[in-house]
Design a protein around this motif. Structure first.
Motif, PDB file in Angstrom:
ATOM      1  N   TYR A  99       4.511 -17.014  25.876  1.00 33.49           N
ATOM      2  CA  TYR A  99       3.698 -17.167  27.081  1.00 33.49           C
ATOM      3  C   TYR A  99       4.194 -18.387  27.853  1.00 33.49           C
ATOM      4  O   TYR A  99       4.875 -19.258  27.312  1.00 33.49           O
ATOM      5  N   ARG A 100       3.841 -18.439  29.123  1.00 34.69           N
ATOM      6  CA  ARG A 100       4.135 -19.607  29.951  1.00 34.69           C
ATOM      7  C   ARG A 100       2.841 -20.393  30.147  1.00 34.69           C
ATOM      8  O   ARG A 100       1.793 -19.798  30.401  1.00 34.69           O
ATOM      9  N   LEU A 158       7.678 -22.445  28.794  1.00 38.29           N
ATOM     10  CA  LEU A 158       7.716 -21.221  28.019  1.00 38.29           C
ATOM     11  C   LEU A 158       7.608 -21.572  26.543  1.00 38.29           C
ATOM     12  O   LEU A 158       8.356 -22.407  26.029  1.00 38.29           O
ATOM     13  N   LEU A 196       5.064 -10.587  26.890  1.00 35.35           N
ATOM     14  CA  LEU A 196       5.063 -11.987  27.305  1.00 35.35           C
ATOM     15  C   LEU A 196       3.975 -12.169  28.351  1.00 35.35           C
ATOM     16  O   LEU A 196       3.894 -11.409  29.313  1.00 35.35           O
ATOM     17  N   SER A 217       2.784 -13.900  31.370  1.00 32.22           N
ATOM     18  CA  SER A 217       3.507 -14.585  32.442  1.00 32.22           C
ATOM     19  C   SER A 217       2.626 -15.478  33.294  1.00 32.22           C
ATOM     20  O   SER A 217       1.447 -15.186  33.521  1.00 32.22           O
ATOM     21  N   GLU A 275      11.554 -17.267  38.159  1.00 34.96           N
ATOM     22  CA  GLU A 275      10.800 -17.588  36.949  1.00 34.96           C
ATOM     23  C   GLU A 275      10.534 -16.341  36.115  1.00 34.96           C
ATOM     24  O   GLU A 275      10.533 -16.403  34.869  1.00 34.96           O
ATOM     25  N   GLU A 324      11.659 -15.778  32.280  1.00 29.39           N
ATOM     26  CA  GLU A 324      10.784 -15.296  31.221  1.00 29.39           C
ATOM     27  C   GLU A 324      11.418 -14.119  30.478  1.00 29.39           C
ATOM     28  O   GLU A 324      11.344 -14.039  29.240  1.00 29.39           O
ATOM     29  N   TYR A 380      14.169 -15.468  28.220  1.00 26.20           N
ATOM     30  CA  TYR A 380      13.562 -16.181  27.092  1.00 26.20           C
ATOM     31  C   TYR A 380      13.071 -15.172  26.047  1.00 26.20           C
ATOM     32  O   TYR A 380      13.294 -15.351  24.836  1.00 26.20           O
TER      33      TYR A 380
END
Length: 282
Positions: A114-115, A122, A146, A148, A155, A159, A162
């Motif tokens: 997760y961000r 992240l 994920l 976001s 970005e 993500e 990542y």
């Protein structure tokens, strides 16, 4: 009696033949144009090719069986059968994956990362590695998601990259999901994000995931489906739809349905999200 040099009847036939030819050419042009428009529309709006054969469908509520712990669904006319599964994160705590399997679950969508709401960092989910390995070892199909907080396409792509790095050593054969939604418990860095930008973010993430060879999917709830995302621009990706009513409906359909966040199954202490994934019947 003398005959006219240019009889009128053949002249009328010639004019009639020309009219028929022009009408035929016009019909061919219209059909050709319609076919071209249909092919272009279908190419843009048909769902991406995927090994699971997923497509966004309209659920026939008559065929939905609301049993416990999992709902069931089968539409023999459209060759669709639903597979039951769960989605989990660190909030589910310690999970007995063998017990989950024995309860009837066939797949798990696991939060991988997760961000941060404020920092924008992240971060991997604390239980990601343990959950994905445990689910796979128990014989469940696994996908990931994920959460976001992307402000823009760059970005969202970050993500995706990542997430791809996190899952590369695991057997992820089910959807890789982009989950961006409103956080109502406090202020976040995405407060004020426009629907247009949210749509661009989702598209950028999914494009990156698909290019890497995985199956992207977009998680939406009723609010975001109707008030944020431009669903027509995203309709060639499978949709995971969260709707806790007995009659879920989305104009463009959906490929997976999250029907409760209060499910109870063996192997997990406390509530868990329950889902149906609509697959082609073998």
């Amino acid at each position: 009696m003398s005959q006219p040099l240019y009889p009128r009847r053949p002249q009328r036939r010639a004019k009639k033949s020309r009219r028929l030819l022009l009408l035929a050419l016009a019909a061919v042009f219209l059909v050709s144009t319609a076919v071209t428009i249909f092919v272009a529309y279908h190419a843009h709006h048909s769902i991406i090719k995927n090994a699971l054969g997923l497509r966004n469908i309209q659920v026939d509520h008559v065929l939905l069986q609301t049993g416990s712990p999992f709902y069931t669904y089968e539409d023999s006319g459209k060759n669709i059968i639903a597979s039951p599964g769960i989605d989990v994160s660190t909030f589910q705590g310690e999970i007995d994956w063998q017990a989950v399997k024995e309860s009837g679950a066939e797949f798990a969508i696991i939060r991988a990362a997760y961000r941060g709401y404020e920092t924008g960092r992240l971060v991997p989910d604390d239980t990601f590695e343990k959950n994905i390995q445990g689910a796979a070892d128990a014989g469940l199909q696994v996908g990931v998601y994920l959460y976001s907080q992307a402000l823009n396409e760059a970005e969202a792509e970050e993500e995706a990259d990542y997430l791809l790095d996190l899952i590369r050593d695991y057997p992820v054969g089910y959807p890789v999901v982009y989950d961006q939604e409103e956080y109502s418990a406090g202020q976040t860095r995405t407060d004020g994000l426009s629907g247009e930008q949210a749509t661009l973010n989702a598209f950028a993430f999914c494009r990156r995931i698909y290019k890497a060879g995985y199956l992207p999917m977009i998680y939406v709830n009723t609010d975001w489906a109707h008030n944020m995302y431009d669903m027509e621009k995203l309709d060639h990706y499978p949709v995971w739809y969260a709707d806790y009513t007995a009659s879920p409906s989305l104009p463009g359909g959906f490929a997976m349905w999250q029907y409760t966040d209060e499910g109870r199954i063996s192997g997990i202490e406390g509530p868990v999200d329950l889902n149906l994934l609509f697959l082609p019947a073998e």
